[in-house]
Design a protein around this motif. Structure first.
Motif, PDB file in Angstrom:
ATOM      1  N   SER A  10       0.827  -1.205   0.000  1.00  0.00           N
ATOM      2  CA  SER A  10       0.000   0.000   0.000  1.00  0.00           C
ATOM      3  C   SER A  10       0.860   1.252   0.000  1.00  0.00           C
ATOM      4  O   SER A  10       0.557   2.226  -0.707  1.00  0.00           O
ATOM      5  CB  SER A  10      -0.923  -0.013   1.225  1.00  0.00           C
ATOM      6  OG  SER A  10      -1.697   1.158   1.284  1.00  0.00           O
ATOM      7  N   ARG A  11       1.947   1.222   0.770  1.00  0.00           N
ATOM      8  CA  ARG A  11       2.840   2.382   0.794  1.00  0.00           C
ATOM      9  C   ARG A  11       3.515   2.584  -0.555  1.00  0.00           C
ATOM     10  O   ARG A  11       3.667   3.712  -1.032  1.00  0.00           O
ATOM     11  CB  ARG A  11       3.889   2.223   1.898  1.00  0.00           C
ATOM     12  CG  ARG A  11       3.368   2.477   3.307  1.00  0.00           C
ATOM     13  CD  ARG A  11       4.520   2.754   4.267  1.00  0.00           C
ATOM     14  NE  ARG A  11       5.412   1.597   4.373  1.00  0.00           N
ATOM     15  CZ  ARG A  11       5.292   0.640   5.273  1.00  0.00           C
ATOM     16  NH1 ARG A  11       4.285   0.670   6.140  1.00  0.00           N
ATOM     17  NH2 ARG A  11       6.158  -0.364   5.318  1.00  0.00           N
ATOM     18  N   ARG A  12       3.926   1.473  -1.181  1.00  0.00           N
ATOM     19  CA  ARG A  12       4.542   1.592  -2.511  1.00  0.00           C
ATOM     20  C   ARG A  12       3.561   2.184  -3.517  1.00  0.00           C
ATOM     21  O   ARG A  12       3.931   3.018  -4.352  1.00  0.00           O
ATOM     22  CB  ARG A  12       5.030   0.223  -2.989  1.00  0.00           C
ATOM     23  CG  ARG A  12       6.283  -0.279  -2.311  1.00  0.00           C
ATOM     24  CD  ARG A  12       6.910  -1.437  -3.092  1.00  0.00           C
ATOM     25  NE  ARG A  12       6.026  -2.593  -3.143  1.00  0.00           N
ATOM     26  CZ  ARG A  12       6.026  -3.581  -2.264  1.00  0.00           C
ATOM     27  NH1 ARG A  12       6.861  -3.546  -1.239  1.00  0.00           N
ATOM     28  NH2 ARG A  12       5.212  -4.618  -2.392  1.00  0.00           N
ATOM     29  N   ALA A  13       2.311   1.747  -3.447  1.00  0.00           N
ATOM     30  CA  ALA A  13       1.295   2.277  -4.354  1.00  0.00           C
ATOM     31  C   ALA A  13       1.077   3.774  -4.120  1.00  0.00           C
ATOM     32  O   ALA A  13       0.940   4.551  -5.068  1.00  0.00           O
ATOM     33  CB  ALA A  13      -0.013   1.511  -4.176  1.00  0.00           C
ATOM     34  N   ALA A  14       1.046   4.165  -2.850  1.00  0.00           N
ATOM     35  CA  ALA A  14       0.855   5.586  -2.526  1.00  0.00           C
ATOM     36  C   ALA A  14       2.024   6.422  -3.031  1.00  0.00           C
ATOM     37  O   ALA A  14       1.839   7.512  -3.592  1.00  0.00           O
ATOM     38  CB  ALA A  14       0.682   5.756  -1.022  1.00  0.00           C
ATOM     39  N   TRP A  15       3.252   5.913  -2.847  1.00  0.00           N
ATOM     40  CA  TRP A  15       4.410   6.651  -3.334  1.00  0.00           C
ATOM     41  C   TRP A  15       4.432   6.723  -4.858  1.00  0.00           C
ATOM     42  O   TRP A  15       4.899   7.711  -5.436  1.00  0.00           O
ATOM     43  CB  TRP A  15       5.700   6.008  -2.822  1.00  0.00           C
ATOM     44  CG  TRP A  15       6.032   6.401  -1.405  1.00  0.00           C
ATOM     45  CD1 TRP A  15       6.046   5.601  -0.309  1.00  0.00           C
ATOM     46  CD2 TRP A  15       6.384   7.712  -0.951  1.00  0.00           C
ATOM     47  NE1 TRP A  15       6.381   6.327   0.814  1.00  0.00           N
ATOM     48  CE2 TRP A  15       6.598   7.633   0.447  1.00  0.00           C
ATOM     49  CE3 TRP A  15       6.540   8.940  -1.572  1.00  0.00           C
ATOM     50  CZ2 TRP A  15       6.948   8.724   1.215  1.00  0.00           C
ATOM     51  CZ3 TRP A  15       6.889  10.050  -0.807  1.00  0.00           C
ATOM     52  CH2 TRP A  15       7.095   9.927   0.573  1.00  0.00           C
ATOM     53  N   ALA A  16       3.914   5.699  -5.520  1.00  0.00           N
ATOM     54  CA  ALA A  16       3.812   5.742  -6.978  1.00  0.00           C
ATOM     55  C   ALA A  16       2.886   6.876  -7.412  1.00  0.00           C
ATOM     56  O   ALA A  16       3.179   7.604  -8.375  1.00  0.00           O
ATOM     57  CB  ALA A  16       3.302   4.403  -7.511  1.00  0.00           C
ATOM     58  N   LEU A  17       1.777   7.044  -6.700  1.00  0.00           N
ATOM     59  CA  LEU A  17       0.853   8.135  -7.014  1.00  0.00           C
ATOM     60  C   LEU A  17       1.472   9.491  -6.708  1.00  0.00           C
ATOM     61  O   LEU A  17       1.259  10.469  -7.440  1.00  0.00           O
ATOM     62  CB  LEU A  17      -0.445   7.954  -6.229  1.00  0.00           C
ATOM     63  CG  LEU A  17      -1.310   6.755  -6.629  1.00  0.00           C
ATOM     64  CD1 LEU A  17      -2.483   6.616  -5.665  1.00  0.00           C
ATOM     65  CD2 LEU A  17      -1.811   6.894  -8.058  1.00  0.00           C
TER      66      LEU A  17
END
Length: 306
Positions: A10-17
């Protein structure tokens, strides 16, 4: 251990955004450098999105047939193309902070377009979003105090777009809202086809506008090939491609409400970079109007999450 993995994902996805928001929030700077090198932002958009479209077509050849045989994706081509052409042109010729705030009126347009295209019911929360966006826009666009009201027409006293950059910001936000509504309607289509349609739109619409402006003498033709602007254009193409891939990665792994809230960091990146690097000013009026506009966007994000 197993519970920690989803959290890390989830953190990786948020940082991607966040990375995608950073790309678009600061894209005004390299586009202005290209303008200084003689490359109009519409021609820059044409080159960048043409190269990106070719890269997608080569990597996913089936996407070409999907776009060619799906009329619904043609609307996505038009919407995405108008979004990118308008936004990229506006942030080069206008105050970046003001343009980005007007662009983020899109939750207001989304309510109206979702009603017309998707048949969604107009809820009280949606009406509140419209109200917040309208108030914010009125504050941002209100005519400056001290003008000669006697010499001004009635339209000059209304909170309407005052410049080409203002109009482009509004049109860009409207077309982006339509783009998002079409993405929602065509969510079952293959992702590769939708991605190609969006990049192809940026190339086709920008090229048409650039050619028209160049023919009429309103814009200069692209300069002779030179290493500095070619290198910057190539780097920007890679960055835009990375931003698009990051958006797709993050949006596919986070709830829609979190995705929408994280994407609002684009306003922060655009405002801070513009103020720091001389691309715009953050006045008290823009701050207040922007607070209403962002509040409407946050409310839209929270509503989509339920």
């Amino acid at each position: 251990m197993s519970a920690a993995l989803p959290e890390r994902a989830s953190r990786r996805a948020a940082w991607a955004l966040v990375f995608n928001a950073f790309v678009w929030g600061t894209s005004w700077w390299p586009l202005r450098r290209l303008q200084e090198a003689g490359l109009h932002p519409l021609w820059a958009t044409t080159i960048i999105f043409t190269v990106a479209s070719l890269a997608i077509a080569i990597a996913r050849p089936r996407a070409c047939m999907q776009v060619a045989t799906t009329p619904a994706l043609w609307l996505l081509v038009a919407a995405a193309g108008l979004t990118n052409a308008s936004f990229n042109w506006a942030i080069v010729i206008g105050d970046v902070v003001r343009v980005v705030l007007l662009f983020y009126l899109m939750p207001l347009w989304t309510v109206l377009l979702a009603r017309a295209v998707l048949g969604e019911r107009l809820t009280k929360a949606a009406a509140l979003r419209i109200g917040l966006g309208a108030i914010g826009a009125a504050i941002v666009l209100w005519p400056p105090a001290g003008g000669d009201s006697a010499a001004s027409g009635f339209a000059d006293l209304l909170p309407l777009p005052r410049s080409l950059a203002d109009w482009l910001g509004v049109v860009g936000g409207f077309s982006f809202a339509f783009n998002n509504v079409m993405l929602r309607r065509e969510a079952n289509r293959p992702e590769e086809g939708r991605s190609l349609a969006m990049f192809l739109g940026g190339a086709v619409v920008a090229a048409a506008l650039a050619a028209f402006l160049t023919t009429t003498g309103a814009a200069a033709a692209p300069p002779a090939p030179a290493w500095p602007w070619l290198a910057l254009t190539g780097a920007l193409t890679l960055v835009f491609l990375a931003g698009n891939l990051s958006l797709q990665y993050g949006a596919a792994r986070l709830p829609a409400n979190r995705t929408a809230v994280v994407m609002l960091t684009e306003v922060v990146f655009a405002s801070l970079s513009a103020v720091a690097l001389g691309g715009g000013t953050l006045t008290a009026r823009l701050a207040v109007g922007g607070a209403f506009i962002v509040a409407g966007a946050v409310l839209a994000a929270r509503e989509r999450g339920h």
